[in-house]
Write an enzyme that holds these catalytic residues in place. Structure first.
Site, PDB file in Angstrom:
ATOM      1  N   GLU A  44      -8.233   3.177  -2.698  1.00 47.34           N
ATOM      2  CA  GLU A  44      -7.929   1.873  -3.288  1.00 47.34           C
ATOM      3  C   GLU A  44      -8.667   0.807  -2.482  1.00 47.34           C
ATOM      4  O   GLU A  44      -8.316   0.523  -1.335  1.00 47.34           O
ATOM      5  CB  GLU A  44      -6.434   1.593  -3.277  1.00 47.34           C
ATOM      6  CG  GLU A  44      -6.085   0.270  -3.960  1.00 47.34           C
ATOM      7  CD  GLU A  44      -4.600  -0.035  -3.923  1.00 47.34           C
ATOM      8  OE1 GLU A  44      -4.123  -0.733  -4.843  1.00 47.34           O
ATOM      9  OE2 GLU A  44      -3.916   0.399  -2.978  1.00 47.34           O
TER      10      GLU A  44
ATOM     11  N   SER B 238       0.831  -1.198   0.000  1.00 50.38           N
ATOM     12  CA  SER B 238       0.000   0.000   0.000  1.00 50.38           C
ATOM     13  C   SER B 238       0.869   1.252   0.000  1.00 50.38           C
ATOM     14  O   SER B 238       2.037   1.229   0.400  1.00 50.38           O
ATOM     15  CB  SER B 238      -0.910   0.004   1.225  1.00 50.38           C
ATOM     16  OG  SER B 238      -0.147   0.168   2.413  1.00 50.38           O
TER      17      SER B 238
ATOM     18  N   CYS C 269      -2.728  -4.842  -7.937  1.00 53.23           N
ATOM     19  CA  CYS C 269      -2.373  -3.426  -8.026  1.00 53.23           C
ATOM     20  C   CYS C 269      -2.634  -2.885  -9.422  1.00 53.23           C
ATOM     21  O   CYS C 269      -2.660  -1.678  -9.622  1.00 53.23           O
ATOM     22  CB  CYS C 269      -0.922  -3.203  -7.626  1.00 53.23           C
ATOM     23  SG  CYS C 269       0.277  -3.951  -8.747  1.00 53.23           S
TER      24      CYS C 269
END
Length: 510
Positions: A395, A240, A295
């Site tokens: 996200e 992250s 991702c």
């Protein structure tokens, strides 16, 4: 979850106790702290993972440091022979590794097999290290003076990898690092540690000297040990954005080179001239593959002009036909990694609905093809999403596809460029001029044209812009080779036997 001894087992009483890998052999954990490894499709505890102490981390790093000089001085030819043997072993046993990934991560077997194959591409790229490490030479650069350049390994390499790709992401880094002559300490995610241990044993079978590849299991204690140890020369991280920033700032403060790949919010722009059936197919593939835990997943679909209603209908039709369940049962999509992840993703959908988004396909409830209490959220499609909604700004890392409607191409590009992330983006169109303009104007590191997940081949480099990357160097490709090596330039003069005399002046080229 961290537990102290004694450790509970799953209902079948079959949970294993795992270990570290140091100096070519198992290293049993002695900290007394363990985390639970679960099968996310059933919720069952399958293993207990020891979490390293500072002393254990130091011992693993020391094993790598001791192995480095011998491996550095091993000829390129012999190093590459080991790489080739590793490649052949991995090809022969890739199905075994894929099954291990599915059991701990939950992704469907075909997706796990694809992960292994993409990682293997980097192994194959690293097999060309003799060519990749070639320097250059200039004879007689100055009278009687020759100059040549070389690239040499760094030493001990630290890798901190995420849960979503337990094989592929470490393989972005360690094949190149090892082929270049470095020693590696890999810290896998404590949620999916078994793939790293499996790879360690495969390296031993391939003939890699003891200590060149090591696995350090643990939590923040293990990570901080890698970030601060003076014996670790570089850090490669994927995770992250907040943790990527912490890794970058901490490791660089301790004198290390760092490539820290962070989060993403990847957009897929669909222009009015696009093939909407193709775009719908690819939006489903890129939005819901691996349960959105990528991702490079597409999480924001930007519909330009008047095509949104038709496009949303096509995506919804395809989404409703997907089967979610245990990845070992030929399902289309598996579970999320943990119960907390499931609850967080469902919470984002709740928030989006409360903020006014239209829930076209709702994955929060339904029947899932699995035994036990798995961590499932089905594919979810939201329409009329605004850019101020949390479901857009954050996200989510789950199977949630948000549709944002704009009127023009310019608005779509402005929306992407205003986003703090810059990992990947895609444009769907038949207009070559629009595609050429898009790839020039958009502020993103990896771009696809009619390709929704533009992950480059191993001989190109992987990485984003803005808050998706901390550090200047992307993963694998030429940038990866340069990251794991340092350049030297050597200037030599071999004097003629008749040379004599002194000259105290500053050297001059001539």
């Amino acid at each position: 979850m961290v537990t102290a001894s004694p450790r509970r087992e799953d209902s079948a009483g079959t949970a294993r106790t795992l270990h570290h890998w140091s100096g070519g052999q198992r290293l049993e954990g002695a900290s007394g702290r363990f985390s639970e490894v679960t099968n996310p499709a059933t919720g069952a505890v399958t293993a207990h993972l020891p979490l390293a102490t500072e002393d254990e981390a130091a011992a693993v790093i020391a094993a790598a440091k001791a192995a480095f000089p011998g491996w550095r001085d091993t000829s390129l030819a012999k190093r590459v022979q080991v790489l080739f043997r590793f490649r052949e072993l991995l090809n022969a046993r890739s199905g075994e590794l894929a099954e291990l990934i599915t059991a701990e991560h939950g992704k469907v077997l075909s997706d796990a097999a694809g992960e292994v194959a993409r990682g293997q591409e980097v192994v194959e790229f690293a097999c060309g290290m003799p060519h990749l490490l070639k320097g250059s030479a200039t004879e007689n650069a100055s009278t009687g003076v020759d100059v040549h350049s070389v690239r040499q390994p760094l030493g001990v390499i630290g890798i901190v990898s995420p849960f979503n790709f337990p094989a592929m992401v470490p393989m972005w880094f360690f094949p190149i690092a090892i082929a270049a002559g470095n020693a590696v300490v890999l810290k896998p995610s404590e949620k999916v540690p078994s793939a790293a241990l499996w790879l360690a044993e495969l390296w031993r079978e391939a003939g890699l000297p003891d200590g060149v590849f090591n696995v350090l299991n643990g939590d923040k204690t293990a990570v901080d040990a890698l970030l601060t140890s003076p014996d670790v020369k570089s850090i490669s991280f994927v995770g992250s954005t907040p943790i990527a920033r912490y890794v970058y700032e901490t490791a660089t403060a301790h004198g290390k080179r760092v490539q820290a790949l962070g989060g993403a919010k990847n957009h897929m722009v669909v222009l009015p001239d696009a093939d909407l059936d193709l775009a719908a197919d690819q939006a489903v593939n890129a939005g819901f593959g691996s349960a959105g835990e990528r991702c490079m997943a597409i999480s924001a679909l930007v519909a330009v002009g008047d095509i949104a209603d038709d496009l949303v209908a096509k995506i919804a039709e395809r989404t409703r036909g997907l089967r979610t369940g245990d990845g070992r049962r030929s399902c289309d999509m598996g579970p999320l990694i943990t119960r907390a992840s499931r609850d967080r993703v469902s919470g984002y959908v709740d928030g989006g609905e409360a903020d006014g988004a239209t829930v076209v396909v709702d994955g929060r409830a339904g029947e899932f093809d699995a035994d036990g209490e798995g961590f499932f959220v089905g594919p979810t499609l939201l329409d009329h999403v605004r850019t101020d909604m949390g479901v857009y700004t954050d996200e989510i890392f789950g199977p949630v596809l948000s549709v944002v409607r704009v009127e023009t191409y310019e608005q779509a590009v402005d929306l992407i460029n205003a986003n703090p992330y810059g990992n990947g983006t895609a444009l769907f169109t038949h207009d070559g001029g629009a595609a050429r303009r898009f790839q020039n104007e958009v502020e993103v590191g990896m771009i696809g044209v009619n390709v929704p997940v533009p992950v480059p081949m191993a001989y190109y480099s992987f990485g984003g812009w803005k808050n998706s990357l901390f550090g200047d160097t992307h993963a694998h490709g030429t940038e990866g080779v340069h990251f794991f090596t340092r350049g030297k330039v050597v200037t030599t003069r071999w004097l003629d036997p008749s040379h004599a005399g002194l000259n105290l002046g500053f050297p001059q080229n001539g």
